[in-house]
Design an enzyme around this catalytic site. Structure first.
Site, mmCIF file in Angstrom:
data_model
loop_
_atom_site.group_PDB
_atom_site.id
_atom_site.type_symbol
_atom_site.label_atom_id
_atom_site.label_comp_id
_atom_site.label_asym_id
_atom_site.label_seq_id
_atom_site.Cartn_x
_atom_site.Cartn_y
_atom_site.Cartn_z
ATOM 1 N N GLU A 21 -1.582 -39.077 60.180
ATOM 2 C CA GLU A 21 -2.933 -39.237 59.621
ATOM 3 C C GLU A 21 -2.868 -38.950 58.131
ATOM 4 O OE1 GLU A 21 -6.347 -38.027 61.322
ATOM 5 O OE2 GLU A 21 -5.765 -38.653 63.328
ATOM 6 N N GLY A 68 -2.720 -57.013 48.480
ATOM 7 C CA GLY A 68 -3.853 -56.099 48.378
ATOM 8 C C GLY A 68 -4.850 -56.499 47.299
ATOM 9 N N TYR A 69 -5.157 -55.554 46.412
ATOM 10 C CA TYR A 69 -6.177 -55.758 45.380
ATOM 11 C C TYR A 69 -5.652 -56.468 44.131
ATOM 12 C CZ TYR A 69 -8.944 -52.369 48.087
ATOM 13 O OH TYR A 69 -9.647 -51.724 49.082
ATOM 14 N N ASP A 122 1.971 -42.921 48.208
ATOM 15 C CA ASP A 122 0.569 -43.208 48.472
ATOM 16 C C ASP A 122 0.016 -43.829 47.199
ATOM 17 O OD1 ASP A 122 -1.452 -42.881 50.598
ATOM 18 O OD2 ASP A 122 -2.564 -41.876 49.010
ATOM 19 N N SER A 123 -0.769 -44.873 47.364
ATOM 20 C CA SER A 123 -1.200 -45.617 46.181
ATOM 21 C C SER A 123 -2.589 -46.184 46.420
ATOM 22 C CB SER A 123 -0.197 -46.733 45.877
ATOM 23 O OG SER A 123 0.084 -47.492 47.035
ATOM 24 N N LYS A 150 4.362 -53.494 49.735
ATOM 25 C CA LYS A 150 5.009 -52.373 49.049
ATOM 26 C C LYS A 150 6.525 -52.437 49.238
ATOM 27 C CE LYS A 150 1.431 -48.813 49.805
ATOM 28 N NZ LYS A 150 1.221 -47.482 50.403
ATOM 29 N N THR A 207 7.409 -46.813 54.598
ATOM 30 C CA THR A 207 6.120 -47.499 54.528
ATOM 31 C C THR A 207 6.123 -48.637 55.539
ATOM 32 O OG1 THR A 207 4.572 -48.744 53.137
ATOM 33 C CG2 THR A 207 6.909 -49.041 52.652
ATOM 34 N N ASN A 260 3.836 -51.045 54.959
ATOM 35 C CA ASN A 260 3.183 -52.090 54.166
ATOM 36 C C ASN A 260 4.261 -53.026 53.611
ATOM 37 O OD1 ASN A 260 2.166 -53.438 51.780
ATOM 38 N ND2 ASN A 260 0.381 -52.097 51.872
ATOM 39 N N HIS A 294 2.228 -49.605 38.499
ATOM 40 C CA HIS A 294 2.239 -48.209 38.931
ATOM 41 C C HIS A 294 3.443 -47.925 39.823
ATOM 42 C CE1 HIS A 294 0.421 -50.901 41.739
ATOM 43 N NE2 HIS A 294 0.123 -49.992 42.641
HETATM 44 P P1 IMP Z 1 -1.752 -46.403 51.443
HETATM 45 O O1 IMP Z 1 -0.899 -47.069 52.455
HETATM 46 O O2 IMP Z 1 -2.726 -45.410 51.980
HETATM 47 O O3 IMP Z 1 -0.957 -45.884 50.277
HETATM 48 O O4 IMP Z 1 -2.704 -47.568 50.903
HETATM 49 C C1 IMP Z 1 -2.468 -48.199 49.728
HETATM 50 C C2 IMP Z 1 -3.478 -49.326 49.563
HETATM 51 O O5 IMP Z 1 -3.835 -49.409 48.187
HETATM 52 C C3 IMP Z 1 -2.892 -50.684 49.921
HETATM 53 O O6 IMP Z 1 -3.080 -50.990 51.291
HETATM 54 C C4 IMP Z 1 -3.664 -51.597 49.006
HETATM 55 O O7 IMP Z 1 -4.935 -51.861 49.546
HETATM 56 C C5 IMP Z 1 -3.853 -50.743 47.764
HETATM 57 N N1 IMP Z 1 -2.728 -50.927 46.828
HETATM 58 C C6 IMP Z 1 -1.747 -50.039 46.538
HETATM 59 N N2 IMP Z 1 -0.876 -50.556 45.676
HETATM 60 C C7 IMP Z 1 -1.301 -51.809 45.427
HETATM 61 C C8 IMP Z 1 -0.772 -52.853 44.621
HETATM 62 O O8 IMP Z 1 0.289 -52.751 43.994
HETATM 63 N N3 IMP Z 1 -1.488 -53.983 44.612
HETATM 64 C C9 IMP Z 1 -2.652 -54.137 45.292
HETATM 65 N N4 IMP Z 1 -3.164 -53.217 46.088
HETATM 66 C C10 IMP Z 1 -2.487 -52.039 46.152
#
Ligand code: IMP
Length: 219
Positions: A54, A167-168, A83-84, A26, A21, A23, A192
């Site tokens: 992608e 994030g959220y 993915d989350s 994460k 990842t 992120n 989660h």
């Molecule tokens: P991915 O990289 O496509 O999996 O995007 C996941 C996105 O979901 C993140 O960039 C956040 O915006 C949101 N997200 C996933 N997990 C969390 C969390 O634990 N807290 C807050 N936002 C989350």
């Protein structure tokens, strides 16, 4: 959750696990959950040239599998990808798999929050039930060895609160603790991602315990 004992030898042959990842929020959480496993945790910063795939899947699971297969193939490492995202019931599950791109790739989180509050206000559902979802896939040599999904149920907070997490988290109210995920100290104990990666950790520890100790890492 998939468990394939026939594939444990592939896992056992690894001395390192790539956590795929980019992120940082994460990554911080995943590192803490997997800490202490007898293997080196690698990150994508160890492969600066690797291309980002992608995300074309229709579900969290499809995207997690695609990312894990992509990075495992590119790096030839035992790889976990996830993915989350946030599903809001009153918005028919949005932003869901589009969570990172909601409101546009460059939209700030305050902007994403404003879009969500505006949509919820229009539906008179400001405190809609919601959940975070995390799907992960563990892949080696193109084969999926293990999958897990974790969720945490809550509601949309009346307004963003808290400085922790990422994030959220500030708009996700967790009723059992009466605060947002950005206000809890031990997020992974209820989250989660905590649920999905604890399942992965147990799988990896279980695989290791099936084998006699070797100089190779148990992952
Ligand atoms: P991915 O990289 O496509 O999996 O995007 C996941 C996105 O979901 C993140 O960039 C956040 O915006 C949101 N997200 C996933 N997990 C969390 C969390 O634990 N807290 C807050 N936002 C989350």
């Amino acid at each position: 959750m998939i468990y394939s004992s026939a594939l444990t030898s592939r896992v056992m042959a690894a001395s390192a696990l790539l956590v795929a990842t980019t992120n940082q929020g994460k990554l911080r959480e995943i590192r803490a959950i997997l800490s202490g496993l007898p293997c080196e945790l690698l990150t994508l910063s160890d492969w600066p040239g690797v291309v980002t795939p992608e995300e074309n899947g229709l579900t969290f699971e499809e995207n997690a599998r695609a990312k894990a297969v992509h990075y495992a193939t590119a790096t030839r490492q035992l790889t976990v990808a996830e993915d989350s995202g946030l599903e809001i019931d009153a918005l028919d599950g949005a932003p869901g798999i589009e969570s990172a791109r909601w409101g546009g790739v460059s939209a700030t989180y305050p902007r994403k929050f404003a879009i969500i509050y505006e949509a919820l206000r229009a539906k008179d559902a400001l405190d809609s039930p919601a959940r975070f979802v995390c799907a992960l896939a563990l892949v080696r040599d193109g084969e999926i060895l293990f999958e897990a999904r974790g969720t945490v149920e809550g509601r949309i907070a009346p307004e963003p609160e808290g400085e922790g997490g990422f994030g959220y988290d500030p708009i996700f109210f967790y009723p059992p603790l009466g605060r947002t995920l950005a206000q809890v100290n031990e997020k992974s104990a209820i989250s989660h991602r905590g649920a999905a990666f604890c399942a992965l950790r147990k799988y990896l520890e279980g695989v290791a315990s099936l084998q006699p100790p070797t100089s190779e890492c148990g992952c």
